[in-house]
Design a protein around this motif. Sequence first.
Motif, PDB file in Angstrom:
ATOM      1  N   GLU A  68       0.873  -1.179   0.000  1.00 16.07           N
ATOM      2  CA  GLU A  68       0.000   0.000   0.000  1.00 16.07           C
ATOM      3  C   GLU A  68       0.907   1.224   0.000  1.00 16.07           C
ATOM      4  OE1 GLU A  68      -3.076   0.007  -0.426  1.00 16.07           O
ATOM      5  OE2 GLU A  68      -3.917  -1.880   0.298  1.00 16.07           O
ATOM      6  N   MET A  69       0.939   1.970  -1.106  1.00 12.05           N
ATOM      7  CA  MET A  69       1.918   3.048  -1.273  1.00 12.05           C
ATOM      8  C   MET A  69       1.357   4.450  -1.061  1.00 12.05           C
ATOM      9  SD  MET A  69       4.709   1.431  -1.806  1.00 12.05           S
ATOM     10  CE  MET A  69       5.847   2.684  -2.424  1.00 12.05           C
ATOM     11  N   ALA A  70       0.049   4.619  -1.089  1.00 12.36           N
ATOM     12  CA  ALA A  70      -0.544   5.946  -0.870  1.00 12.36           C
ATOM     13  C   ALA A  70      -1.881   5.744  -0.164  1.00 12.36           C
ATOM     14  CB  ALA A  70      -0.737   6.678  -2.194  1.00 12.36           C
ATOM     15  N   PRO A  71      -2.210   6.665   0.751  1.00 12.47           N
ATOM     16  CA  PRO A  71      -1.592   7.980   0.943  1.00 12.47           C
ATOM     17  C   PRO A  71      -0.214   7.968   1.614  1.00 12.47           C
ATOM     18  CG  PRO A  71      -3.331   7.644   2.554  1.00 12.47           C
ATOM     19  CD  PRO A  71      -3.405   6.492   1.608  1.00 12.47           C
ATOM     20  N   GLU A  72       0.099   6.916   2.365  1.00 14.34           N
ATOM     21  CA  GLU A  72       1.408   6.832   3.008  1.00 14.34           C
ATOM     22  C   GLU A  72       2.070   5.516   2.644  1.00 14.34           C
ATOM     23  OE1 GLU A  72       3.090   9.019   4.814  1.00 14.34           O
ATOM     24  OE2 GLU A  72       1.502  10.537   4.698  1.00 14.34           O
ATOM     25  N   PRO A  73       3.333   5.533   2.221  1.00 10.21           N
ATOM     26  CA  PRO A  73       4.017   4.268   1.933  1.00 10.21           C
ATOM     27  C   PRO A  73       4.358   3.530   3.222  1.00 10.21           C
ATOM     28  CG  PRO A  73       5.550   6.093   1.722  1.00 10.21           C
ATOM     29  CD  PRO A  73       4.197   6.704   1.974  1.00 10.21           C
ATOM     30  N   PRO A  74       4.670   2.250   3.148  1.00  9.61           N
ATOM     31  CA  PRO A  74       5.084   1.517   4.346  1.00  9.61           C
ATOM     32  C   PRO A  74       6.398   2.093   4.881  1.00  9.61           C
ATOM     33  CG  PRO A  74       4.690   0.034   2.478  1.00  9.61           C
ATOM     34  CD  PRO A  74       4.725   1.423   1.937  1.00  9.61           C
TER      35      PRO A  74
END
Length: 359
Positions: free
Chosen positions: A152-158
Amino acid sequence: MASERRLYALKAFDDTKAGVKGLVDAGVTAVPTIFHHPPESLDDAPTHPHGHQFSIPVIDLAGLVTPSGRASVVGAVKAAAETVGFFQVVNHGVPEAAMSGMLAALRSFNEEPAEAKRPYYSRDPGRRAKYESNFDLFQSRAASWRDTLFMEMAPEPPPPEEIPPACRRVAPEYVGLVQRLGRTLFELLSEGMGLRRGYLEEEQECLDGLSFAGHYYPACPEPHLTLGAARHSDPSFLTVLLQDAVGGLQVLVDDDKNQPAWVDVPTAAGALVVNIGDYLQLMSNDRFKSVEHRVVAKSVGPRVSVACFFRADASTRVLEPIVTDAGGARYRSTTVAELVRHYRAKGLDGVPALQHVRI
């Protein structure tokens, strides 16, 4: 019982945490039965039969620099979205070096020793970065011949430490470039629906969420028995796919004149493949088409691809038609959470997910 034997075999495979690549590394010469797809799903439609004249459109985004060129590109995107739901783009602003670097990094991770990949292997839905083989392994009728790095890269990446070292720098950089392209594509699709240029991004927040799925399809000893990915449509607004030169992606085309047929999506140097997702078909009230597609298994490989899914950030996000015609709305209002639950529960079973919410 056969079902108990199958479950035991699935668990044994999953417990290796080595994926399909682990089977290949172990020297398998026959495809295990858990990967055998029933004949009706392997041959559910002919593959580009004689006389089925169709090709996936290739759209040159270089034309966007002039008003007349932009109108032409909007028309081409609109026509593709309304018919086959797939198109390829060139001169899209994602450098060749970024594309080849992303594919090389993903291949490098998958070809590391199993013990190096094992810490990342997980079926925990809460993990924002994980490596697994078949998200629907325990739901589908048959497993598919692929492994996946999902993030899961958006809204925040790992957090960086959760991303495998081979992809830690490259993946966020590549995703940033795809997000920039996504803004352009949503502007073109907004205009194609007769809406203002920023509508899908600003009012509908189509750029807020992005999931990354890096797929690795090893060469298969018996490709006629299995699939790389079973027939499905995407739970997204839009999907942007980077693929290598091996090929195998097929789109189910029905132009109302011929019977539905599987059409190969050719690998074009420097191109990215774009397809309409289920969310956008619902929002456009069937004006835009989220078309079923699959990946065939091949005796050559590996095939490496990266799919970037533009998805809603909030699971509570409501999805409903934003344009209608004289026939009224064709879908009831739903939420992203409801559609995702349905998609995960059914797996890649060949039944369109939108049937669940069609009026």
